[in-house]
Design an enzyme around this catalytic site. Structure first.
Site, PDB file in Angstrom:
ATOM      1  N   ASP A 208      50.476  29.860  46.650  1.00 44.27           N
ATOM      2  CA  ASP A 208      50.943  28.784  47.530  1.00 44.27           C
ATOM      3  C   ASP A 208      51.851  27.743  46.885  1.00 44.27           C
ATOM      4  O   ASP A 208      52.785  27.291  47.527  1.00 44.27           O
ATOM      5  CB  ASP A 208      49.736  28.072  48.136  1.00 44.27           C
ATOM      6  CG  ASP A 208      50.103  27.168  49.294  1.00 44.27           C
ATOM      7  OD1 ASP A 208      50.940  27.564  50.132  1.00 44.27           O
ATOM      8  OD2 ASP A 208      49.548  26.058  49.385  1.00 44.27           O
TER       9      ASP A 208
ATOM     10  N   ARG B 255      40.013  29.248  57.267  1.00 42.30           N
ATOM     11  CA  ARG B 255      40.487  29.292  55.876  1.00 42.30           C
ATOM     12  C   ARG B 255      39.415  29.809  54.922  1.00 42.30           C
ATOM     13  O   ARG B 255      38.205  29.652  55.165  1.00 42.30           O
ATOM     14  CB  ARG B 255      40.878  27.886  55.420  1.00 42.30           C
ATOM     15  CG  ARG B 255      42.118  27.326  56.114  1.00 42.30           C
ATOM     16  CD  ARG B 255      43.387  27.859  55.489  1.00 42.30           C
ATOM     17  NE  ARG B 255      44.587  27.317  56.116  1.00 42.30           N
ATOM     18  CZ  ARG B 255      45.807  27.477  55.615  1.00 42.30           C
ATOM     19  NH1 ARG B 255      45.962  28.133  54.481  1.00 42.30           N
ATOM     20  NH2 ARG B 255      46.852  26.975  56.232  1.00 42.30           N
TER      21      ARG B 255
ATOM     22  N   ARG C 148      45.343  19.886  58.872  1.00 40.54           N
ATOM     23  CA  ARG C 148      45.861  18.630  58.348  1.00 40.54           C
ATOM     24  C   ARG C 148      46.250  17.683  59.477  1.00 40.54           C
ATOM     25  O   ARG C 148      46.526  18.093  60.594  1.00 40.54           O
ATOM     26  CB  ARG C 148      47.089  18.891  57.472  1.00 40.54           C
ATOM     27  CG  ARG C 148      46.814  19.601  56.163  1.00 40.54           C
ATOM     28  CD  ARG C 148      48.089  19.736  55.334  1.00 40.54           C
ATOM     29  NE  ARG C 148      49.138  20.429  56.071  1.00 40.54           N
ATOM     30  CZ  ARG C 148      50.159  19.840  56.663  1.00 40.54           C
ATOM     31  NH1 ARG C 148      50.297  18.518  56.619  1.00 40.54           N
ATOM     32  NH2 ARG C 148      51.067  20.551  57.313  1.00 40.54           N
TER      33      ARG C 148
ATOM     34  N   SER D  37      52.929  27.909  56.745  1.00 43.79           N
ATOM     35  CA  SER D  37      51.648  28.513  57.078  1.00 43.79           C
ATOM     36  C   SER D  37      51.811  29.556  58.177  1.00 43.79           C
ATOM     37  O   SER D  37      52.492  29.333  59.172  1.00 43.79           O
ATOM     38  CB  SER D  37      50.677  27.423  57.539  1.00 43.79           C
ATOM     39  OG  SER D  37      49.452  27.980  57.933  1.00 43.79           O
TER      40      SER D  37
ATOM     41  N   HIS E 101      56.926  25.277  47.505  1.00 43.42           N
ATOM     42  CA  HIS E 101      55.886  25.750  48.419  1.00 43.42           C
ATOM     43  C   HIS E 101      56.073  27.255  48.575  1.00 43.42           C
ATOM     44  O   HIS E 101      56.703  27.728  49.507  1.00 43.42           O
ATOM     45  CB  HIS E 101      56.006  25.033  49.767  1.00 43.42           C
ATOM     46  CG  HIS E 101      54.852  25.280  50.675  1.00 43.42           C
ATOM     47  ND1 HIS E 101      54.983  25.349  52.038  1.00 43.42           N
ATOM     48  CD2 HIS E 101      53.538  25.468  50.413  1.00 43.42           C
ATOM     49  CE1 HIS E 101      53.799  25.556  52.591  1.00 43.42           C
ATOM     50  NE2 HIS E 101      52.912  25.643  51.616  1.00 43.42           N
TER      51      HIS E 101
ATOM     52  N   LYS F 268      46.624  19.355  49.429  1.00 42.08           N
ATOM     53  CA  LYS F 268      48.016  19.006  49.676  1.00 42.08           C
ATOM     54  C   LYS F 268      48.372  17.621  49.147  1.00 42.08           C
ATOM     55  O   LYS F 268      49.547  17.335  48.919  1.00 42.08           O
ATOM     56  CB  LYS F 268      48.322  19.103  51.170  1.00 42.08           C
ATOM     57  CG  LYS F 268      48.342  20.541  51.682  1.00 42.08           C
ATOM     58  CD  LYS F 268      49.307  21.439  50.889  1.00 42.08           C
ATOM     59  CE  LYS F 268      49.417  22.830  51.476  1.00 42.08           C
ATOM     60  NZ  LYS F 268      50.233  23.741  50.645  1.00 42.08           N
TER      61      LYS F 268
ATOM     62  N   LYS G 248      52.805  34.226  53.184  1.00 44.11           N
ATOM     63  CA  LYS G 248      52.889  33.983  51.731  1.00 44.11           C
ATOM     64  C   LYS G 248      51.725  34.623  50.981  1.00 44.11           C
ATOM     65  O   LYS G 248      51.914  35.344  50.010  1.00 44.11           O
ATOM     66  CB  LYS G 248      52.895  32.481  51.437  1.00 44.11           C
ATOM     67  CG  LYS G 248      54.164  31.756  51.717  1.00 44.11           C
ATOM     68  CD  LYS G 248      54.237  30.417  51.003  1.00 44.11           C
ATOM     69  CE  LYS G 248      52.970  29.597  51.056  1.00 44.11           C
ATOM     70  NZ  LYS G 248      52.539  29.234  52.410  1.00 44.11           N
ATOM     71  N   THR G 249      50.514  34.305  51.427  1.00 42.81           N
ATOM     72  CA  THR G 249      49.329  34.788  50.724  1.00 42.81           C
ATOM     73  C   THR G 249      49.172  36.292  50.888  1.00 42.81           C
ATOM     74  O   THR G 249      48.917  37.022  49.929  1.00 42.81           O
ATOM     75  CB  THR G 249      48.079  34.056  51.232  1.00 42.81           C
ATOM     76  OG1 THR G 249      48.216  32.657  50.971  1.00 42.81           O
ATOM     77  CG2 THR G 249      46.828  34.564  50.538  1.00 42.81           C
TER      78      THR G 249
END
Length: 538
Positions: free
Chosen positions: A262, A327, A65, A243, A225, A206, A247-248
């Site tokens: 997410d 990703r 990003r 990130s 988030h 996003k 989390k994932t």
């Protein structure tokens, strides 16, 4: 979602592009399947196939990003609500209109792909969206990431926000008022997002999250988030984190069903996923440690900046020559143990994830309600050398309010107040999990092994950690367990893992000072929350 007075017009049929003012476009491809979108992307040489059928795309100069290129149009309907500043930088309405016209001219006669979908799985609060792309790859990404309507829903779909992605159009900063050739412009009055100059698909994802972060809290729904999963007994757990914190990875659990990886909302009836897919980091992805994610990479999966062997087309997930931010985007159905419908009850446990590269925080800490608010507002993690060009050899502390500041459009206290109220109402436990370094900071210690982190998470979710003995860190005031099944006892107290305890004390004091300095911007919070941070001698 009541964002407009004409919501009932959904019954009279879908809005066409002409209805929205997008005239003179070339061939239009509407709501095509992943197979057809994949064919288009390959026909246009946008990407290539991996050995397992995933589509691999390189995003060029921008492999992540561009937060400094994101702006919100400053206009009367939203001006008083936005948390203006470096994250939510204002943009002039007149310049937006001029750039919008230039984007329309750019698209004249060009082939475009349109995907209609929803942001949100919960029918009362979901947001109808439309994504218009000049790359088939971006349409495939939107197909995999957002909530896909049924055929009946498509027949009456009326988008309440439209996202336009034109990576081949570059802004001229002197003319357009942007910072660079890249722009991500949100206009709440026009219900329109313009994205240009970058191929990175995460900007599309996003942007929708930013919109929901503006709309939902004003309806009493907490936008978060975080990832979420649920156990066999119906117990929901949330994993907040930036990130790279896990989390994932940690929410993809063979014995717990995945609600989402997410972005979620927490409303009156419980938690619901904002998305219909997952967007996992896959640098150094390992089949043994992350089997669910590894097996999800198949036909239809979008891989960004993953390096392929030129002959076998086998992905080399360890290759970071293009970026550390590789990703994989895939439908949530690719995770076998997922919650169909993307909804769960009220959470019983919240886990805040941090990757502490300073090697200071305990691997696991139990938080008081005041500490939970303090760490939610702090949103701490650390970046290390190699992940971003501007970083040197020392770790860099990152404080991102609500564990998602780049996407939060309202003041952080709005989200914190909602979280605190919901946690009190539903008696939710809070924990701080450090997935970072032990035995020293980055360069001296080592990353806490994933199997140890998973064992700690399992103990939290099973409740077996609740009744063990706890010690309290003298600087951070965090209560950490002195034993945990399946976890090496020696890693639970970070100070004892360092060869030089005095060096640990100095590093801990340094990090505590950074926490204290960051939190000065929240001087309006309750004194009890202020006092829940690190304790430093005056």
């Amino acid at each position: 979602m009541n964002v407009s007075s004409d919501r009932t017009t959904a019954k009279i049929g879908p809005l066409t592009l002409e209805d929205q003012g997008w005239l003179g476009l070339g061939p239009q491809h509407w709501n095509e399947s992943q197979a057809v979108l994949a064919e288009h992307a390959l026909r246009r040489s946008e990407g290539e196939l991996s050995d397992q059928g995933a589509l691999v795309f390189k995003t060029g100069k921008y492999t992540g990003r561009s937060p400094k290129d994101k702006f919100i149009v400053r206009e009367p309907s939203s001006e008083s609500e936005i948390d203006w500043g470096d994250v939510n930088a204002p943009f002039d309405p007149g310049r937006f209109d001029a750039l919008h016209q230039r984007v329309l001219e750019h698209l004249q006669g060009r082939e475009v792909w349109i995907q209609d979908s929803f942001g949100g799985t919960e029918p009362t609060h979901r947001l109808p969206i439309r994504v218009i792309c000049e790359r088939a790859y971006h349409a495939l990404f939107a197909h995999q990431l957002f909530v896909r309507p049924t055929a009946e829903e498509l027949a009456v779909h009326r988008p309440e926000f439209t996202i336009v992605a034109v990576p081949d159009f570059q802004a001229v900063p002197e003319r357009d008022g942007t910072r660079s050739e890249v722009f991500i412009l949100l206009n709440f009055a026009r219900r329109l997002v313009l994205i240009g100059g970058t191929q990175y698909a995460g900007e599309i994802k996003k942007s929708v999250f930013s919109i929901l972060n503006y709309l939902l809290p004003r309806q009493g729904v907490l936008s978060m988030h975080c990832s979420a999963n649920v156990g066999e007994a119906g117990d929901v757990a949330l994993f907040f984190g930036l990130s790279g914190t896990g989390k994932t990875t940690l929410s993809a659990d063979p014995v717990r069903a995945l609600i989402g990886d997410d972005e979620h909302g927490w409303g009156d009836d419980g938690v619901f996923n904002f998305e219909g897919g997952c967007y996992a980091k896959c640098i150094r992805l390992d089949r043994l440690n992350e089997p669910e994610i590894y097996e999800a990479i198949r036909f239809g999966t979008v891989l960004e900046n993953v390096v392929l062997d030129p002959k076998t087309r086998v992905p080399d997930f360890a290759d970071a020559s293009l970026t550390e931010n590789t990703r994989a985007a895939y439908p949530i159905e690719s995770i076998p143990n997922h919650v169909s419908g993307g909804q769960g009850g009220h959470p019983s446990r919240i886990i805040f994830l941090t990757c502490d590269a300073f090697g200071v925080l305990p691997p696991l800490s139990r938080l008081t309600p005041e500490q939970a608010m303090y760490h939610f507002l702090s949103g701490y993690t650390a970046k290390v050398a190699g992940t971003e060009l501007e970083l040197g050899q020392e770790p860099s502390a990152v404080f991102s309010a609500c564990f998602g500041a780049p996407f939060m459009t309202l003041p952080p206290n709005r989200y914190a107040a909602l979280l605190g109220a919901k946690m009190r109402r539903h008696n939710v436990e809070a924990w701080l999990l450090n997935t970072g370094w032990t035995g020293g900071g980055y360069g001296q210690g080592r990353r806490i092994p994933l199997r140890q982190t998973r064992a700690l998470v399992d103990a939290v979710l099973e409740g077996s950690i609740r009744d063990v003995s706890y010690a309290v860190d003298p600087i951070f005031g965090l209560a950490y367990p002195q034993a945990c099944p399946g976890v090496l006892t020696e890693i639970l107290d970070p100070r004892t893992t360092w060869p030089d305890p005095a060096a640990y004390d100095a590093q801990a004091t340094r990090l505590a000072q950074l926490f204290r300095k960051n939190f000065t911007r929240f001087n309006e919070v309750e004194p009890a929350i202020q006092a829940a941070g690190p304790r430093l001698d005056s």
